[in-house]
Design a protein around this motif. Structure first.
Motif, PDB file in Angstrom:
ATOM      1  N   VAL A 153       0.854  -1.189   0.000  1.00 42.31           N
ATOM      2  CA  VAL A 153       0.000   0.000   0.000  1.00 42.31           C
ATOM      3  C   VAL A 153       0.887   1.234   0.000  1.00 42.31           C
ATOM      4  O   VAL A 153       1.731   1.401   0.889  1.00 42.31           O
ATOM      5  CB  VAL A 153      -0.918   0.022   1.243  1.00 42.31           C
ATOM      6  CG1 VAL A 153      -1.754   1.291   1.271  1.00 42.31           C
ATOM      7  CG2 VAL A 153      -1.821  -1.211   1.258  1.00 42.31           C
ATOM      8  N   TYR A 163       3.990  -2.852   3.579  1.00 38.72           N
ATOM      9  CA  TYR A 163       3.474  -4.229   3.538  1.00 38.72           C
ATOM     10  C   TYR A 163       3.893  -5.006   2.290  1.00 38.72           C
ATOM     11  O   TYR A 163       3.366  -6.091   2.044  1.00 38.72           O
ATOM     12  CB  TYR A 163       1.939  -4.273   3.648  1.00 38.72           C
ATOM     13  CG  TYR A 163       1.353  -3.307   4.644  1.00 38.72           C
ATOM     14  CD1 TYR A 163       1.825  -3.267   5.971  1.00 38.72           C
ATOM     15  CD2 TYR A 163       0.341  -2.430   4.289  1.00 38.72           C
ATOM     16  CE1 TYR A 163       1.294  -2.382   6.885  1.00 38.72           C
ATOM     17  CE2 TYR A 163      -0.196  -1.548   5.194  1.00 38.72           C
ATOM     18  CZ  TYR A 163       0.293  -1.517   6.493  1.00 38.72           C
ATOM     19  OH  TYR A 163      -0.237  -0.629   7.384  1.00 38.72           O
ATOM     20  N   ASN A 192      -2.210  -0.696  -5.144  1.00 32.88           N
ATOM     21  CA  ASN A 192      -2.096  -2.093  -4.736  1.00 32.88           C
ATOM     22  C   ASN A 192      -2.493  -3.016  -5.883  1.00 32.88           C
ATOM     23  O   ASN A 192      -3.471  -2.761  -6.585  1.00 32.88           O
ATOM     24  CB  ASN A 192      -2.984  -2.337  -3.520  1.00 32.88           C
ATOM     25  CG  ASN A 192      -3.068  -3.787  -3.148  1.00 32.88           C
ATOM     26  OD1 ASN A 192      -4.017  -4.466  -3.514  1.00 32.88           O
ATOM     27  ND2 ASN A 192      -2.080  -4.276  -2.427  1.00 32.88           N
ATOM     28  N   GLY A 223      -4.034 -11.278  -1.443  1.00 31.10           N
ATOM     29  CA  GLY A 223      -4.685  -9.988  -1.265  1.00 31.10           C
ATOM     30  C   GLY A 223      -6.104 -10.028  -1.799  1.00 31.10           C
ATOM     31  O   GLY A 223      -6.477 -10.925  -2.557  1.00 31.10           O
ATOM     32  N   ALA A 239      -5.565   0.150   3.170  1.00 32.54           N
ATOM     33  CA  ALA A 239      -5.140  -1.229   3.411  1.00 32.54           C
ATOM     34  C   ALA A 239      -6.295  -2.215   3.457  1.00 32.54           C
ATOM     35  O   ALA A 239      -6.086  -3.383   3.818  1.00 32.54           O
ATOM     36  CB  ALA A 239      -4.351  -1.308   4.714  1.00 32.54           C
ATOM     37  N   GLU A 242      -6.076  -6.335   2.817  1.00 31.27           N
ATOM     38  CA  GLU A 242      -4.775  -6.942   3.125  1.00 31.27           C
ATOM     39  C   GLU A 242      -4.984  -8.149   4.052  1.00 31.27           C
ATOM     40  O   GLU A 242      -4.478  -8.214   5.175  1.00 31.27           O
ATOM     41  CB  GLU A 242      -3.850  -5.914   3.778  1.00 31.27           C
ATOM     42  CG  GLU A 242      -3.378  -4.824   2.836  1.00 31.27           C
ATOM     43  CD  GLU A 242      -2.426  -5.359   1.777  1.00 31.27           C
ATOM     44  OE1 GLU A 242      -1.662  -6.300   2.071  1.00 31.27           O
ATOM     45  OE2 GLU A 242      -2.455  -4.852   0.636  1.00 31.27           O
ATOM     46  N   GLU A 264      -0.978 -15.227   4.687  1.00 29.90           N
ATOM     47  CA  GLU A 264      -0.319 -15.207   3.382  1.00 29.90           C
ATOM     48  C   GLU A 264       0.675 -16.355   3.263  1.00 29.90           C
ATOM     49  O   GLU A 264       0.820 -16.964   2.197  1.00 29.90           O
ATOM     50  CB  GLU A 264       0.384 -13.869   3.166  1.00 29.90           C
ATOM     51  CG  GLU A 264       1.091 -13.755   1.818  1.00 29.90           C
ATOM     52  CD  GLU A 264       1.516 -12.328   1.527  1.00 29.90           C
ATOM     53  OE1 GLU A 264       0.651 -11.535   1.124  1.00 29.90           O
ATOM     54  OE2 GLU A 264       2.706 -12.022   1.717  1.00 29.90           O
TER      55      GLU A 264
END
Length: 394
Positions: A153, A163, A192, A223, A239, A242, A264
């Motif tokens: 971001v 991030y 993003n 994402g 964000a 995320e 993630e």
């Protein structure tokens, strides 16, 4: 009385913009058709079209003979009034495209990302952009706006990308300004990658006409992009989506819940490779090779893919419970294996939640981020081109 000339100019400008947008959405039209569709008088339409032609914003594109009437000239927006750039920066690959004002991609370039520092990556991006423009003889100064998509971001307050854990050094201050300077011409904005993929899929792919659409990007990272009534929802600080930073609910809770980006790490291409190795697969493994092996019936790969589908289903279920979308599209690197994953996702959803959004594969595949960047750049560039070329703008 002093404001009267300004008001007349503004009215003329508004009429010109109205006609330009009508031509953009409806396609080539005659003056008579534009008058009918917009409610403007024929003399007003003729005057506005003449001004738009003079400013290089519309052009004649042919003629039509309506019945027994006189042959009518057809007009369309001039696609050469300016150009835009889309830039997709991923850990493994860079994708660059230049498009005209109609959105037609004129040239593109895909290159491997072997850069190991932010500075070297900026150099590679600039070099690929210059090659892409040179291929169609578009000088950098003709590019009105460029949009760069990447993980993370961008915060305009501190000039940093936050991030972006998969791109070393990408978060250092001044990086965007450095890339902008290297490009040597266009304005540049950074967004993003999941958000751009969502916009691309909404504009050109499986998200068309949805009221609330969610794009789940599963690849090197994880994402979510959210589009509500055609507009991105990014949250208070940019964000939103995320989800990779959520704690993981898989494996050893103590190992996953304390790490930033635990989800993630559990739902990504690297997770597929790691799970395959832990179960005994060997060799130079990639997520694609694991999925190919599953298609061929390898029992270990089949198990790994089934478990990955179940993990993605939990992400989809959580997003569904919070947002209640009508369509969820699964894309990114692993989205290319939707033939294997989505059956697992749908089956797991049946077991875990009563909510039933439509779950679809991406129609744009690896081009979702790039086409979303083009669409975003056009939204910025079109009014800028109009403002620069007309005396008063809108």
């Amino acid at each position: 009385m002093d404001e009267l000339p300004w008001n007349r100019q503004r009215l003329r400008s508004n009429n010109e913009w109205l006609l330009l947008e009508q031509l953009r959405t409806a396609g080539p039209c005659s003056r008579a058709q534009l008058a009918r569709d917009t409610g403007l008088s024929k003399p007003t339409v003729s005057s506005a079209l003449a001004a738009l032609r003079q400013h290089g914003l519309v052009r004649e594109v042919g003629t039509v003979a309506p019945g027994r009437g006189r042959t009518a000239v057809l007009y369309e927006p001039d696609p050469t009034a300016g150009y835009v750039l889309g830039i997709d920066v991923g850990r493994a690959r860079l994708r660059i495209a230049v498009a005209d004002m109609s959105g037609k991609v004129l040239s593109r370039k895909d290159v491997a990302n072997r850069a190991r520092t932010a500075t070297s990556l900026a150099e590679v991006v600039a070099g690929a952009v210059n090659e892409t423009l040179a291929a169609v003889d578009v000088p950098p100064e003709r590019v009105v706006h460029a949009v760069l998509g990447s993980p993370g971001v961008f915060d305009p307050e501190d000039g940093r990308v936050h991030y972006a854990v998969n791109l070393p050094g990408w978060g250092r201050a001044g990086l965007l300004a450095e890339i902008r300077e290297r490009l040597g011409g266009p304005e540049l904005s950074m967004h993003n990658d999941a958000n751009l993929a969502a916009l691309g899929e909404y504009a050109f792919g499986a998200g068309r006409d949805s009221r609330l659409f969610v794009y789940v990007l599963v690849g090197t990272g994880l994402g979510v992009g959210i589009v509500s009534h055609g507009e991105l929802f990014t949250g208070a600080h940019g964000a939103a989506g995320e989800v990779g930073f959520l704690p993981a609910a898989f494996g050893d809770p103590a190992a996953g819940s304390s790490r930033r980006g635990a989800l993630e790490e559990a739902v990504s291409a690297d997770a597929v490779v790691r799970a395959a190795r832990e179960r005994g697969m060997s060799g130079r493994l990639t997520a694609k090779r694991v999925f190919d092996a599953a298609r061929a019936g390898d029992p270990i790969a089949v198990t790994v893919v089934r478990e990955e589908g179940e993990r993605i289903a939990l992400v989809v279920a959580a997003v569904t419970a919070v947002l209640d979308p009508d369509v969820i599209v699964v894309g990114g690197g692993l989205g290319g294996s939707a033939d294997l994953l989505l059956d697992q996702v749908r089956a797991a959803l049946q077991r875990t939640t009563p909510l039933r959004p439509a779950v679809s594969p991406s129609e744009l595949g690896d081009d979702a981020v790039l086409l979303g960047a083009i669409a975003t750049a056009l939204r910025v560039a079109r009014p800028q081109v109009f403002d620069r070329r007309t005396p008063t703008g809108r």
